[in-house]
Design an enzyme around this catalytic site. Sequence first.
Site, PDB file in Angstrom:
ATOM      1  N   PHE A  42       0.810  -1.214   0.000  1.00 42.21           N
ATOM      2  CA  PHE A  42       0.000   0.000   0.000  1.00 42.21           C
ATOM      3  C   PHE A  42       0.841   1.260   0.000  1.00 42.21           C
ATOM      4  O   PHE A  42       0.396   2.320  -0.453  1.00 42.21           O
ATOM      5  CB  PHE A  42      -0.921   0.018   1.232  1.00 42.21           C
ATOM      6  CG  PHE A  42      -0.205   0.347   2.516  1.00 42.21           C
ATOM      7  CD1 PHE A  42      -0.011   1.657   2.917  1.00 42.21           C
ATOM      8  CD2 PHE A  42       0.274  -0.670   3.337  1.00 42.21           C
ATOM      9  CE1 PHE A  42       0.655   1.965   4.095  1.00 42.21           C
ATOM     10  CE2 PHE A  42       0.938  -0.372   4.515  1.00 42.21           C
ATOM     11  CZ  PHE A  42       1.131   0.945   4.897  1.00 42.21           C
TER      12      PHE A  42
ATOM     13  N   GLU B  85      -5.125  -3.836  -1.600  1.00 39.87           N
ATOM     14  CA  GLU B  85      -6.554  -3.511  -1.630  1.00 39.87           C
ATOM     15  C   GLU B  85      -6.856  -2.195  -0.915  1.00 39.87           C
ATOM     16  O   GLU B  85      -7.990  -1.692  -0.985  1.00 39.87           O
ATOM     17  CB  GLU B  85      -7.376  -4.649  -1.030  1.00 39.87           C
ATOM     18  CG  GLU B  85      -7.061  -5.024   0.387  1.00 39.87           C
ATOM     19  CD  GLU B  85      -5.978  -6.081   0.512  1.00 39.87           C
ATOM     20  OE1 GLU B  85      -6.025  -6.863   1.485  1.00 39.87           O
ATOM     21  OE2 GLU B  85      -5.063  -6.114  -0.352  1.00 39.87           O
ATOM     22  N   ARG B  86      -5.843  -1.600  -0.270  1.00 35.83           N
ATOM     23  CA  ARG B  86      -6.075  -0.342   0.443  1.00 35.83           C
ATOM     24  C   ARG B  86      -6.074   0.873  -0.488  1.00 35.83           C
ATOM     25  O   ARG B  86      -6.739   1.869  -0.213  1.00 35.83           O
ATOM     26  CB  ARG B  86      -5.018  -0.156   1.535  1.00 35.83           C
ATOM     27  CG  ARG B  86      -5.065  -1.234   2.605  1.00 35.83           C
ATOM     28  CD  ARG B  86      -3.919  -1.096   3.589  1.00 35.83           C
ATOM     29  NE  ARG B  86      -3.860  -2.232   4.502  1.00 35.83           N
ATOM     30  CZ  ARG B  86      -2.881  -2.412   5.384  1.00 35.83           C
ATOM     31  NH1 ARG B  86      -1.895  -1.543   5.471  1.00 35.83           N
ATOM     32  NH2 ARG B  86      -2.884  -3.469   6.181  1.00 35.83           N
TER      33      ARG B  86
ATOM     34  N   CYS C 152       9.645   1.662   3.777  1.00 34.02           N
ATOM     35  CA  CYS C 152      10.570   0.619   4.216  1.00 34.02           C
ATOM     36  C   CYS C 152      11.996   1.138   4.306  1.00 34.02           C
ATOM     37  O   CYS C 152      12.850   0.490   4.902  1.00 34.02           O
ATOM     38  CB  CYS C 152      10.495  -0.592   3.283  1.00 34.02           C
ATOM     39  SG  CYS C 152      11.135  -0.286   1.623  1.00 34.02           S
TER      40      CYS C 152
END
Length: 499
Positions: free
Chosen positions: A149, A176-177, A281
């Site tokens: 996401f 899916e976000r 990240c």
Amino acid sequence: MENLGHWIDGKRVPGEAARQSDVYNPATGEVQAKLALASRDEVDAAIAKAAEAQVAWGATNPQRRARVMMALVHLINRDMDKLAEALSREHGKTFPDAKGDVQRGLEVIEYCIGAPQMLKGEFTDSAGPGIDMYSMRQPLGVVASITPFNFPAMIPLWGMGPALACGNAMILKPSERDPSVPLMLAELCKEAGLPDGVLQVVNGDKEAVDAILDNETVQAVAFVGSTPIAHYIYSRATANGKRAQCFGGAKNHMIIMPDADLDQAADALVGAGYGAAGERCMAISVAVPVGEDTADKLIEKLVPRVEALKVGPYTAGDDVDYGPVVTAAAKQNIERLVQTGIDQGAKLAVDGRGFSLQGYEDGFFVGPHLFDHVAPDMDIYRQEIFGPVLSTVRAGSYEEAIGLAMSHEYGNGTAIYTRDGDTARDFANRINIGMVGVNVPIPVPLAYHTFGGWKKSGFGDLNQHGPDAFKFYTRTKTVTARWPSGIKEGGEFNFKAMD
């Protein structure tokens, strides 16, 4: 309310399964779309159609495939603001940060214009008597990319570009976000000249992921996300005979030496630690000042900078430093870990708890937090928080500081701030981490180098983009050829010459 489905055979299609997922506006907390979640049968059907389309695409010469990449670069630049606005609306990033997300993905597509050069094989003339030997790089067939996401444009483009330029068909399973931007990118691929079916975008959850991992037609799987899921996908994919590259979590350290420019280091920590609400990240989440004097001075410089950060919706424009986190669950997890840090004895130098924004009280906003005197056994040090929280671990020496980074289970990125070239060189050579910055806080390589972490931050032996991507999405075939020589009069072959 918008209903989002999939991208199959060159067009948007509604989902056939009854299951749906909510897509939120993180700034308001409101549901802004319903997303269809694909069943296993839908995924299998999309893969089968991709396999049909790949045959002709794989036979298309690399230069013509590169022209599609060239056209795609133009179209992404044309629609940059449109893509960034959709990204901000679903993810919550500030508009400049969203444009950066698209831009870093675009740079990989630019690199893929050079596919003909990257796909050249090797040739040896006269490897033996009358024998030539050559190798060629050929597409794998159908490959898949399962993307996170936090970079809904960049990571899909990092996979799509090299995979398609190499002649593969791709199944893209976005988060899916925030699914809108991947669907928009698929539309641009079609406009750029990509044949229908070569790129399929299938939205879904674990059922769709498992269908991809278990389908024998899929030859390779790329993933970016959390470490537990990266390990799961890598293990299941490789057990099913697939090539896999899976990148997971991170806990990136920045070491600040006593000779560092502390103003420069403090500015870097604020940008790298709090930008994009810490949902990166490669975010710096641990500051490691060497020496008590260095630590005291660094905290003194950090506190006013962190307190001055402006948090708000992307619609506020350049007046905002970062926006909301992606979901209410993400906000709750960050707040839980902050409280754990306090309970375990860390000092909260900047307290962002209870942050609320007038008019956006239901949004998923988290205030900036700065911890000091964090110990390596604390949860806020060991776990990836993925939020606007910076932890300071004081080190008594350079060896202690480098030992912290080297002994942590994650090995995605790290940085050192120093004026001493010998220290920087030693750090770069010794550190067991995949990406290293020297006076650079977020050392994400450019598109023509490769991106990848070590230890529990990465599974698989080939990285994302750069030359590694062309190796990952192709396999080598080597041909050894000998032709008969020596023609007798009358046109007959001298077969003894072949012995």
